[in-house]
Design a protein around this motif. Structure first.
Motif, PDB file in Angstrom:
ATOM      1  N   ASP A   1       0.962  -1.285  -0.052  1.00  0.00           N
ATOM      2  CA  ASP A   1       0.047  -0.040  -0.083  1.00  0.00           C
ATOM      3  C   ASP A   1       0.521   1.145   0.253  1.00  0.00           C
ATOM      4  O   ASP A   1       1.455   1.744   0.824  1.00  0.00           O
ATOM      5  CB  ASP A   1      -1.007  -0.101   1.418  1.00  0.00           C
ATOM      6  N   PRO A   2       0.831   1.641  -1.053  1.00  0.00           N
ATOM      7  CA  PRO A   2       1.795   3.084  -0.723  1.00  0.00           C
ATOM      8  C   PRO A   2       1.302   4.335   0.324  1.00  0.00           C
ATOM      9  O   PRO A   2       2.061   4.725   0.985  1.00  0.00           O
ATOM     10  CB  PRO A   2       1.220   3.799  -2.740  1.00  0.00           C
ATOM     11  N   ALA A   3      -0.112   4.547   0.380  1.00  0.00           N
ATOM     12  CA  ALA A   3      -0.453   5.025   1.857  1.00  0.00           C
ATOM     13  C   ALA A   3       0.745   4.444   3.020  1.00  0.00           C
ATOM     14  O   ALA A   3       0.911   5.298   3.650  1.00  0.00           O
ATOM     15  CB  ALA A   3      -1.889   5.104   1.772  1.00  0.00           C
ATOM     16  N   TRP A   4       1.349   3.269   3.363  1.00  0.00           N
ATOM     17  CA  TRP A   4       1.305   3.247   4.208  1.00  0.00           C
ATOM     18  C   TRP A   4       3.395   3.037   4.478  1.00  0.00           C
ATOM     19  O   TRP A   4       3.747   2.255   4.788  1.00  0.00           O
ATOM     20  CB  TRP A   4       0.860   1.858   4.803  1.00  0.00           C
ATOM     21  N   ALA A   5       4.015   3.743   3.484  1.00  0.00           N
ATOM     22  CA  ALA A   5       4.902   3.765   3.392  1.00  0.00           C
ATOM     23  C   ALA A   5       5.624   3.276   4.488  1.00  0.00           C
ATOM     24  O   ALA A   5       7.376   3.326   5.195  1.00  0.00           O
ATOM     25  CB  ALA A   5       6.030   5.168   3.090  1.00  0.00           C
ATOM     26  N   ASP A   6       5.302   3.984   6.366  1.00  0.00           N
ATOM     27  CA  ASP A   6       5.836   3.448   7.421  1.00  0.00           C
ATOM     28  C   ASP A   6       5.817   2.653   7.434  1.00  0.00           C
ATOM     29  O   ASP A   6       6.937   1.774   8.300  1.00  0.00           O
ATOM     30  CB  ASP A   6       4.843   3.942   7.979  1.00  0.00           C
ATOM     31  N   VAL A   7       4.731   1.548   7.346  1.00  0.00           N
ATOM     32  CA  VAL A   7       4.955  -0.173   7.187  1.00  0.00           C
ATOM     33  C   VAL A   7       6.200  -0.435   6.673  1.00  0.00           C
ATOM     34  O   VAL A   7       6.247  -1.446   7.177  1.00  0.00           O
ATOM     35  CB  VAL A   7       3.866  -0.766   7.388  1.00  0.00           C
ATOM     36  N   LYS A   8       6.265  -0.259   5.419  1.00  0.00           N
ATOM     37  CA  LYS A   8       6.756  -0.600   4.657  1.00  0.00           C
ATOM     38  C   LYS A   8       8.654  -0.170   4.981  1.00  0.00           C
ATOM     39  O   LYS A   8       9.679  -0.964   4.955  1.00  0.00           O
ATOM     40  CB  LYS A   8       7.226   0.149   3.337  1.00  0.00           C
ATOM     41  N   LEU A   9       8.821   0.928   5.193  1.00  0.00           N
ATOM     42  CA  LEU A   9      10.201   1.258   6.120  1.00  0.00           C
ATOM     43  C   LEU A   9      10.650   0.343   6.875  1.00  0.00           C
ATOM     44  O   LEU A   9      11.446  -0.159   7.731  1.00  0.00           O
ATOM     45  CB  LEU A   9      10.030   2.700   6.399  1.00  0.00           C
TER      46      LEU A   9
END
Length: 201
Positions: free
Chosen positions: A51-59
């Protein structure tokens, strides 16, 4: 259904116990060369949250993955009294220049790191394609989204030398026009590939 799997249906997305609980994966293995040199290469692969809106999760996932690779590298180093090389590949669901990408290359002195990431990076890495020819224009190609999401990172050391890469098609190539997957490419992601030479000196 897709609605059933939406993040908001799993609980409060502002609760870290909910927000960070994603169905993503990372694997790693150490490979020892069968010759007198006995160099060890750690190869890891991952698929980060989409999900692009959840960049913090990917980081957060990228940071955790590198911390585990760093721990594994220490175990291998201690057991075999060596300094393993690292190759990390996968679908990072992150475009060049975003926070995940910048974090992953922030330990490499030739990159332009994010200041908040430098102190936390346990392993210096380079992007293979960026190092050899520049990131490809895209590795994911659908009617709604086309960009680069897939990478091969490696530890820049004297033992691991990039010597070749898999060429990717151009945007106007007949095998990608109209988007993927199609007859030529069974996934919406293109395959990427790297060839390394292991120095025995």
């Amino acid at each position: 259904s897709s609605l059933k799997n939406a993040p908001e249906d799993r609980g409060d997305p502002n609760d870290p116990r909910v927000r960070l609980k994603r169905d993503c994966v990372g694997i790693m293995a150490a490979f020892k060369l069968k010759d007198a040199f006995h160099h060890i290469v750690i190869v890891a692969n991952t698929h980060l949250y989409w999900d692009p809106a959840w960049a913090d999760v990917k980081l957060a996932q990228a940071k955790y993955l590198l911390s585990r690779i760093s721990h594994f590298k220490t175990l291998v180093s201690d057991k075999f009294e060596c300094t393993p090389s690292i190759i990390l590949a996968g679908d990072f669901n992150s475009t060049p220049g975003d926070k995940v990408y910048q974090y992953l290359v922030s330990g490499n002195s030739s990159s332009a790191p994010l200041a908040e990431c430098v102190d936390e990076l346990p392993i210096p890495l380079c992007s293979f394609y960026d190092h050899t020819r520049g990131e490809p224009p895209f590795t994911n190609c659908t009617p709604d989204f086309t960009n680069t999401l897939d990478y091969i990172f490696f530890s820049p050391d004297e033992k691991l030398k990039p010597i070749g890469f898999l060429e990717l098609p151009e945007a106007n190539s007949p095998d990608v026009v109209g988007g993927l997957p199609n007859y030529y490419h069974p996934s919406d992601h293109l395959p990427i590939g790297a060839e390394f030479e292991i120095s025995t000196e």
